[in-house]
Design a protein around this motif. Structure first.
Motif, PDB file in Angstrom:
ATOM      1  N   PHE A 174      34.118  10.373  -1.895  1.00 32.62           N
ATOM      2  CA  PHE A 174      33.945  11.150  -3.028  1.00 32.62           C
ATOM      3  C   PHE A 174      32.978  12.894  -2.664  1.00 32.62           C
ATOM      4  O   PHE A 174      32.980  12.487  -2.144  1.00 32.62           O
ATOM      5  N   ASP A 229      41.282   7.621  -1.970  1.00 33.50           N
ATOM      6  CA  ASP A 229      40.974   6.220  -0.772  1.00 33.50           C
ATOM      7  C   ASP A 229      41.132   6.771   0.563  1.00 33.50           C
ATOM      8  O   ASP A 229      41.837   7.826   0.856  1.00 33.50           O
ATOM      9  N   SER A 247      32.035  15.365  -3.113  1.00 33.76           N
ATOM     10  CA  SER A 247      31.233  16.506  -4.089  1.00 33.76           C
ATOM     11  C   SER A 247      30.592  18.048  -3.693  1.00 33.76           C
ATOM     12  O   SER A 247      31.441  18.272  -2.972  1.00 33.76           O
ATOM     13  N   ARG A 277      36.956  12.874  -8.737  1.00 33.25           N
ATOM     14  CA  ARG A 277      36.304  13.504  -7.053  1.00 33.25           C
ATOM     15  C   ARG A 277      36.345  12.256  -6.034  1.00 33.25           C
ATOM     16  O   ARG A 277      36.025  12.948  -5.783  1.00 33.25           O
ATOM     17  N   LEU A 278      37.316  11.355  -6.195  1.00 31.05           N
ATOM     18  CA  LEU A 278      37.588  10.354  -5.582  1.00 31.05           C
ATOM     19  C   LEU A 278      38.267  10.318  -4.412  1.00 31.05           C
ATOM     20  O   LEU A 278      39.526  10.553  -5.173  1.00 31.05           O
ATOM     21  N   VAL A 281      36.370   4.661   0.191  1.00 25.22           N
ATOM     22  CA  VAL A 281      36.392   5.745  -0.293  1.00 25.22           C
ATOM     23  C   VAL A 281      35.856   6.693  -0.536  1.00 25.22           C
ATOM     24  O   VAL A 281      34.529   6.667  -0.133  1.00 25.22           O
ATOM     25  N   HIS A 303      31.698   6.147   0.507  1.00 21.29           N
ATOM     26  CA  HIS A 303      31.329   4.719  -0.386  1.00 21.29           C
ATOM     27  C   HIS A 303      32.572   3.912  -0.063  1.00 21.29           C
ATOM     28  O   HIS A 303      33.401   3.484   0.391  1.00 21.29           O
ATOM     29  N   LYS A 330      34.177   0.464  -0.937  1.00 23.54           N
ATOM     30  CA  LYS A 330      35.171   0.732  -2.218  1.00 23.54           C
ATOM     31  C   LYS A 330      33.938  -0.428  -3.208  1.00 23.54           C
ATOM     32  O   LYS A 330      34.598  -0.251  -4.365  1.00 23.54           O
ATOM     33  N   LEU A 386      29.124   3.464  -7.471  1.00 21.41           N
ATOM     34  CA  LEU A 386      30.939   4.464  -7.812  1.00 21.41           C
ATOM     35  C   LEU A 386      31.578   4.596  -9.205  1.00 21.41           C
ATOM     36  O   LEU A 386      32.059   5.658  -9.676  1.00 21.41           O
ATOM     37  N   LEU A 416      30.008   8.392 -10.866  1.00 18.29           N
ATOM     38  CA  LEU A 416      31.072   9.653 -10.291  1.00 18.29           C
ATOM     39  C   LEU A 416      31.900   9.091 -10.674  1.00 18.29           C
ATOM     40  O   LEU A 416      32.990   8.335 -11.493  1.00 18.29           O
ATOM     41  N   PRO A 428      35.789  10.071 -11.709  1.00 15.92           N
ATOM     42  CA  PRO A 428      37.118   9.856 -11.170  1.00 15.92           C
ATOM     43  C   PRO A 428      37.848  10.225 -10.361  1.00 15.92           C
ATOM     44  O   PRO A 428      39.036  10.576  -8.934  1.00 15.92           O
TER      45      PRO A 428
END
Length: 163
Positions: free
Chosen positions: A51, A78, A53, A75-76, A49, A61, A63, A68, A71, A73
């Motif tokens: 992120f 797949d 930043s 800004r995440l 996944v 990262h 999964k 996670l 962080l 969510p």
């Protein structure tokens, strides 16, 4: 399904912000400033996944990364790896062996037969147990290559465990 060592693999690159070729799960290709997360060290073949930043671009990262949860969510995103076999990743393999002459050679020959480059090695012996721990830094193209190497190393008669 064997998991790769969690904290020992990292991308080999002289530029920590180098561009990785990733594909979105929607199938679109993107080329963005990205870097693998230092906490979980993802390798191709891992479920990943991204992120988004501030200042570091896209941080990739695994999964199953424990960080996670902390962080945002929103800004995440797949992601999945595109087939790119030219990039190499450094991973550290730890092998417990019976402490005898030729043990390192037996393990190294498995890696050589697989075409895996060895970057560094170190070993320590425990005279009280007649065992040794060998740490080998290798370059692999994917999680699958690392798992295959570990499986074949464990088949050697001198090997107690490989991880």
């Amino acid at each position: 399904n064997r998991q790769a060592p969690r904290s020992t693999a990292r991308e080999r690159s002289s530029d920590p912000g180098s561009e990785l070729r990733l594909g979105l799960t929607a199938g679109d290709s993107i080329g963005v400033l990205s870097s693998p997360a230092k906490c979980c060290h993802p390798l191709p073949g891992d479920d990943i996944v991204g992120f988004v930043s501030r200042g570091r671009g896209l941080v990739i990262h695994r999964k199953d990364c424990s960080n996670l949860d902390a962080l945002d969510p929103s800004r995440l995103m797949d992601l999945d790896w595109q087939a790119e076999r030219t990039r190499r990743y450094e991973a550290v393999i730890r092998v417990r062996v019976v402490d005898r002459p030729g043990a390192l050679r037996d393990v190294a020959s498995v890696l050589s037969e697989l075409g895996i480059n060895v970057r560094r090695t170190s070993s320590t012996s425990d005279l009280s147990t007649s065992e040794a721990l060998i740490e080998i830094s290798v370059e692999v193209a994917s999680h699958r290559d690392l798992v295959r190497a570990l499986d074949l190393i464990e088949r050697e008669s001198v090997v107690i465990a490989a991880y």
